[in-house]
Write a protein that holds these residues in place. Structure first.
Motif, PDB file in Angstrom:
ATOM      1  N   VAL A 123      14.317   0.397  -8.941  1.00 30.92           N
ATOM      2  CA  VAL A 123      13.919  -0.107  -7.626  1.00 30.92           C
ATOM      3  C   VAL A 123      14.746  -1.337  -7.297  1.00 30.92           C
ATOM      4  N   ILE A 124      15.236  -1.416  -6.078  1.00 24.54           N
ATOM      5  CA  ILE A 124      15.861  -2.637  -5.560  1.00 24.54           C
ATOM      6  C   ILE A 124      15.108  -3.041  -4.302  1.00 24.54           C
ATOM      7  N   LEU A 125      14.667  -4.284  -4.270  1.00 25.91           N
ATOM      8  CA  LEU A 125      14.030  -4.845  -3.072  1.00 25.91           C
ATOM      9  C   LEU A 125      14.927  -5.938  -2.519  1.00 25.91           C
TER      10      LEU A 125
ATOM     11  N   LYS B 278       0.828  -1.203   0.000  1.00 18.03           N
ATOM     12  CA  LYS B 278       0.000   0.000   0.000  1.00 18.03           C
ATOM     13  C   LYS B 278       0.864   1.255   0.000  1.00 18.03           C
ATOM     14  N   GLU B 279       1.915   1.235   0.796  1.00 19.18           N
ATOM     15  CA  GLU B 279       2.812   2.387   0.856  1.00 19.18           C
ATOM     16  C   GLU B 279       3.564   2.551  -0.462  1.00 19.18           C
ATOM     17  N   PHE B 280       3.970   1.447  -1.036  1.00 19.44           N
ATOM     18  CA  PHE B 280       4.666   1.472  -2.320  1.00 19.44           C
ATOM     19  C   PHE B 280       3.759   2.075  -3.399  1.00 19.44           C
ATOM     20  N   LYS B 281       2.488   1.704  -3.367  1.00 22.52           N
ATOM     21  CA  LYS B 281       1.528   2.221  -4.344  1.00 22.52           C
ATOM     22  C   LYS B 281       1.351   3.728  -4.188  1.00 22.52           C
TER      23      LYS B 281
ATOM     24  N   ILE C  16      11.270   2.203   3.131  1.00 23.33           N
ATOM     25  CA  ILE C  16      11.425   2.574   1.726  1.00 23.33           C
ATOM     26  C   ILE C  16      12.254   3.850   1.658  1.00 23.33           C
ATOM     27  N   TYR C  17      13.308   3.832   0.835  1.00 23.10           N
ATOM     28  CA  TYR C  17      14.234   4.948   0.769  1.00 23.10           C
ATOM     29  C   TYR C  17      14.493   5.325  -0.692  1.00 23.10           C
ATOM     30  N   LYS C  18      14.746   6.626  -0.921  1.00 19.67           N
ATOM     31  CA  LYS C  18      15.043   7.094  -2.278  1.00 19.67           C
ATOM     32  C   LYS C  18      16.446   7.702  -2.313  1.00 19.67           C
TER      33      LYS C  18
ATOM     34  N   GLY D 221      19.883   3.906 -10.032  1.00 14.18           N
ATOM     35  CA  GLY D 221      20.008   5.137 -10.781  1.00 14.18           C
ATOM     36  C   GLY D 221      19.613   6.328  -9.926  1.00 14.18           C
ATOM     37  N   LYS D 222      19.678   7.512 -10.509  1.00 13.46           N
ATOM     38  CA  LYS D 222      19.303   8.725  -9.799  1.00 13.46           C
ATOM     39  C   LYS D 222      17.849   8.633  -9.366  1.00 13.46           C
ATOM     40  N   PHE D 223      17.595   8.922  -8.112  1.00 15.58           N
ATOM     41  CA  PHE D 223      16.269   8.832  -7.487  1.00 15.58           C
ATOM     42  C   PHE D 223      15.757   7.390  -7.422  1.00 15.58           C
ATOM     43  N   GLY D 224      16.678   6.433  -7.509  1.00 12.77           N
ATOM     44  CA  GLY D 224      16.298   5.028  -7.374  1.00 12.77           C
ATOM     45  C   GLY D 224      15.793   4.733  -5.977  1.00 12.77           C
ATOM     46  N   VAL D 225      14.949   3.722  -5.873  1.00 14.33           N
ATOM     47  CA  VAL D 225      14.266   3.395  -4.618  1.00 14.33           C
ATOM     48  C   VAL D 225      14.822   2.092  -4.045  1.00 14.33           C
ATOM     49  N   LEU D 226      15.149   2.100  -2.772  1.00 19.42           N
ATOM     50  CA  LEU D 226      15.622   0.913  -2.057  1.00 19.42           C
ATOM     51  C   LEU D 226      14.572   0.503  -1.033  1.00 19.42           C
ATOM     52  N   CYS D 227      14.173  -0.767  -1.072  1.00 22.50           N
ATOM     53  CA  CYS D 227      13.168  -1.293  -0.144  1.00 22.50           C
ATOM     54  C   CYS D 227      13.796  -2.400   0.694  1.00 22.50           C
ATOM     55  N   LEU D 228      13.790  -2.212   2.008  1.00 24.31           N
ATOM     56  CA  LEU D 228      14.350  -3.187   2.933  1.00 24.31           C
ATOM     57  C   LEU D 228      13.231  -3.853   3.723  1.00 24.31           C
TER      58      LEU D 228
END
Length: 283
Positions: A220-222, A95-98, A278-280, A247-254
């Motif tokens: 995005v990397i999960l 939900k947060e990702f959406k 979730i981090y950018k 990449g620039k403004f890429g998203v990392l999900c832990l």
């Protein structure tokens, strides 16, 4: 415990640490598998599980067998691979990702996502379903990797036990699923098989987070609930890999038990969701 007994216990602990050190060094020197910076309590439990499963008495005897028996090596590597996963695990994450990430992804002409440590693939298929429902799957390529070739074979099949579907359906609905979950799979004699359109944009491949380098640039990397099994040195090494791969403004999900805080890369990301981790990347 008297002083003599305590001294003997300390000697046994030191001997055990030496044996574990020699086993992990042996794996690295002969086979290139590097588990030397895995969290000690976790790796210790898994080593002793394999010692007992092989009907051995010492870690040294396990080292001897691993060095001369490739089948024992594969069994030990399988023990070291953490395969705890489920479809739409942590439904509120989706939900947060959406809400926070999908609007950003929608601006890209194509999307590249890396599921690192994908295990048997449940979360990869979850993301495929999720992206299908928000209208982004057709322009997405998902790279799903794991060190364990056995679980990758299982993931590629898209087959899962029927008895898991009740829990997975509940997770899907809590995550905001828009259809009947059963629309995405068919029941077979062996369980359920997810429809092939979900896997058409997924690339499954072996990749070792500890020793392998970056192989693409991602939006995005999960990597959820994998880093908890690494010590601080190894966590920073993997975070370097992720930073290099985004990449620039890429998203990392832990995972929900993990954080970018207290790593060498905390200042390189903006916190998008402190609860869902979730981090950018911004530098």
């Amino acid at each position: 415990m008297n002083r003599i007994n305590a001294y003997e216990v300390n000697l046994e602990d030191e001997l055990e640490k030496i044996e574990i050190h020699l086993l992990l060094e042996g794996l690295y020197l002969k086979y290139g598998y590097d588990y030397r910076d895995y969290a000690y309590p976790s790796i210790r439990r898994r080593i002793w599980h394999r010692v007992h499963a092989e009907n051995l008495k010492t870690i040294t005897s396990l080292l001897d067998k691993v060095l001369h028996d490739s089948s024992c090596l594969q069994r030990l590597i399988a023990d070291f691979s953490i395969n705890v996963t489920e479809m739409f695990r942590d439904p509120l994450f989706f939900k947060e990702f959406k809400d926070k990430i999908v609007p950003l992804l929608g601006t890209y002409p194509s999307i590249r996502i890396w599921h690192a440590g994908c295990s048997t693939g449940e979360e990869v298929y979850s993301m495929a379903i999720f992206l299908h429902e928000v209208g982004l799957y057709e322009k997405t390529k998902i790279y799903a990797t794991d060190i364990n070739t056995k679980v990758l074979t299982s993931a590629k099949s898209g087959c899962f036990p029927l008895e898991y579907m009740k829990k997975y359906t509940n997770n899907y609905l809590q995550a905001g699923g828009e259809r009947a979950f059963s629309d995405y799979y068919k029941v077979t004699n062996d369980g359920v098989k997810f429809h092939s359109f979900l896997s058409k944009n997924i690339v499954f491949a072996q990749h070792n987070l500890v020793t392998d380098s970056s192989f693409n640039e991602f939006h995005v990397i999960l990597c959820r609930n994998v880093l908890i099994y690494f010590n601080k040195i190894l966590q920073n090494k993997v975070h370097q890999l992720f930073h290099d791969s985004l990449g620039k403004f890429g998203v990392l999900c832990l995972g929900n038990k993990e954080s970018i805080n207290y790593t060498d890369f905390a200042d390189y990301y903006e916190v998008i969701s402190p609860v869902q981790k979730i981090y950018k990347k911004f530098k």
